[in-house]
Design a protein around this motif. Sequence first.
Motif, PDB file in Angstrom:
ATOM      1  N   ILE A 194      50.833  35.016 -30.396  1.00  0.00           N
ATOM      2  CA  ILE A 194      51.822  36.014 -30.776  1.00  0.00           C
ATOM      3  C   ILE A 194      51.792  37.123 -29.744  1.00  0.00           C
ATOM      4  O   ILE A 194      50.752  37.421 -29.157  1.00  0.00           O
ATOM      5  N   ALA A 195      52.947  37.729 -29.495  1.00  0.00           N
ATOM      6  CA  ALA A 195      53.027  38.832 -28.539  1.00  0.00           C
ATOM      7  C   ALA A 195      53.925  39.920 -29.100  1.00  0.00           C
ATOM      8  O   ALA A 195      54.877  39.655 -29.828  1.00  0.00           O
ATOM      9  N   GLU A 204      58.629  52.209 -19.374  1.00  0.00           N
ATOM     10  CA  GLU A 204      57.417  52.328 -20.191  1.00  0.00           C
ATOM     11  C   GLU A 204      57.111  51.070 -20.992  1.00  0.00           C
ATOM     12  O   GLU A 204      56.377  51.112 -21.989  1.00  0.00           O
ATOM     13  N   GLN A 205      57.650  49.935 -20.559  1.00  0.00           N
ATOM     14  CA  GLN A 205      57.382  48.659 -21.233  1.00  0.00           C
ATOM     15  C   GLN A 205      55.884  48.435 -21.412  1.00  0.00           C
ATOM     16  O   GLN A 205      55.080  48.725 -20.534  1.00  0.00           O
ATOM     17  N   LEU A 206      55.524  47.905 -22.600  1.00  0.00           N
ATOM     18  CA  LEU A 206      54.118  47.638 -22.896  1.00  0.00           C
ATOM     19  C   LEU A 206      54.015  46.285 -23.599  1.00  0.00           C
ATOM     20  O   LEU A 206      54.770  46.012 -24.536  1.00  0.00           O
ATOM     21  N   ILE A 207      53.096  45.446 -23.148  1.00  0.00           N
ATOM     22  CA  ILE A 207      52.920  44.100 -23.704  1.00  0.00           C
ATOM     23  C   ILE A 207      51.527  43.973 -24.311  1.00  0.00           C
ATOM     24  O   ILE A 207      50.528  44.316 -23.673  1.00  0.00           O
ATOM     25  N   LYS A 218      44.964  44.754 -32.215  1.00  0.00           N
ATOM     26  CA  LYS A 218      45.398  45.037 -30.845  1.00  0.00           C
ATOM     27  C   LYS A 218      46.611  45.957 -30.827  1.00  0.00           C
ATOM     28  O   LYS A 218      46.702  46.870 -29.995  1.00  0.00           O
ATOM     29  N   VAL A 219      47.543  45.718 -31.740  1.00  0.00           N
ATOM     30  CA  VAL A 219      48.747  46.554 -31.810  1.00  0.00           C
ATOM     31  C   VAL A 219      48.385  47.970 -32.244  1.00  0.00           C
ATOM     32  O   VAL A 219      48.906  48.954 -31.712  1.00  0.00           O
ATOM     33  N   LYS A 220      47.494  48.082 -33.210  1.00  0.00           N
ATOM     34  CA  LYS A 220      47.078  49.409 -33.664  1.00  0.00           C
ATOM     35  C   LYS A 220      46.337  50.165 -32.561  1.00  0.00           C
ATOM     36  O   LYS A 220      46.525  51.376 -32.381  1.00  0.00           O
ATOM     37  N   LYS A 221      45.506  49.450 -31.816  1.00  0.00           N
ATOM     38  CA  LYS A 221      44.778  50.075 -30.715  1.00  0.00           C
ATOM     39  C   LYS A 221      45.739  50.576 -29.640  1.00  0.00           C
ATOM     40  O   LYS A 221      45.525  51.619 -29.021  1.00  0.00           O
ATOM     41  N   ALA A 222      46.830  49.833 -29.425  1.00  0.00           N
ATOM     42  CA  ALA A 222      47.841  50.220 -28.433  1.00  0.00           C
ATOM     43  C   ALA A 222      48.798  51.274 -28.979  1.00  0.00           C
ATOM     44  O   ALA A 222      49.643  51.788 -28.243  1.00  0.00           O
TER      45      ALA A 222
END
Length: 256
Positions: A194-195, A204-207, A218-222
């Motif tokens: 999943i991405a 400001e794209q972030l993956i 990972k999403v929460k950390k980002a």
Amino acid sequence: MKGKVIFIGAGPGDPKLLTIGGYQAIEKADIIIYAGSLVNPEVLNHRKKTAEVYNSATIDLNQIIEIIEKGIDNNKAIARVHTGDPSIYGAIGEQIRELEKRNIEYEIIPGVSSVFATAAALESELTLPEISQTVIITRPEGRTPKPEKESLASLATHQATMCIFLGVGMIEKVVEELKNGFDGKEGYNENTPIAVVKKASWKEQLIVKGTLSDIVNKVKKANITKTAMIVVGEVLDPGDFESSKLYDPNFKHEYR
């Protein structure tokens, strides 16, 4: 364009992804109504100096139609600028309904959807032979209700490539539904790739990439909470796969 409304897909963010047709319509418009919360204002940089510009993030549907009616009465060219492609979660249906009630002429110029900008950012093909030949475009249930048969859990039973709008703010719920399955059928397993791509094509794209087992953390950390696309499916990490027949030396047809 005079006395006409042009719905324009402004693309996912990068001004270079605005179509030529969209560019020309904005260039000629006397009135521009754009979705200011999502559309990159740079796509309007080439507008006429005399153009009236309205940010639809600060006005409701009735006010939008009022601006359009007044402009049409004065034979103005009106550009209604939406993010991505307006046919996907663009809310153009309700605007068109009001225009048709008033016999106001309109046209739609498609745009590059954030679905495809996301795929490009991930350097992925969403449809791979024997991996997935179907792309499901959907959103989780929020303030806008969904039929039960269109729930994420139900759609997950197909285990096809899924692109999810407006879901990153409830990423935990999304992941649980994707894994749970529906009506006795399995959803995606927890190792499914999943991405999450925030602001695909913007500067400001972030993956963030992972699996269903670790993507929430990972999403929460980002600290990604909005304006992001979620893509799930084996196409993101397919390993080896069969080549298509399109360029097979033993397979010839007219669509090469």
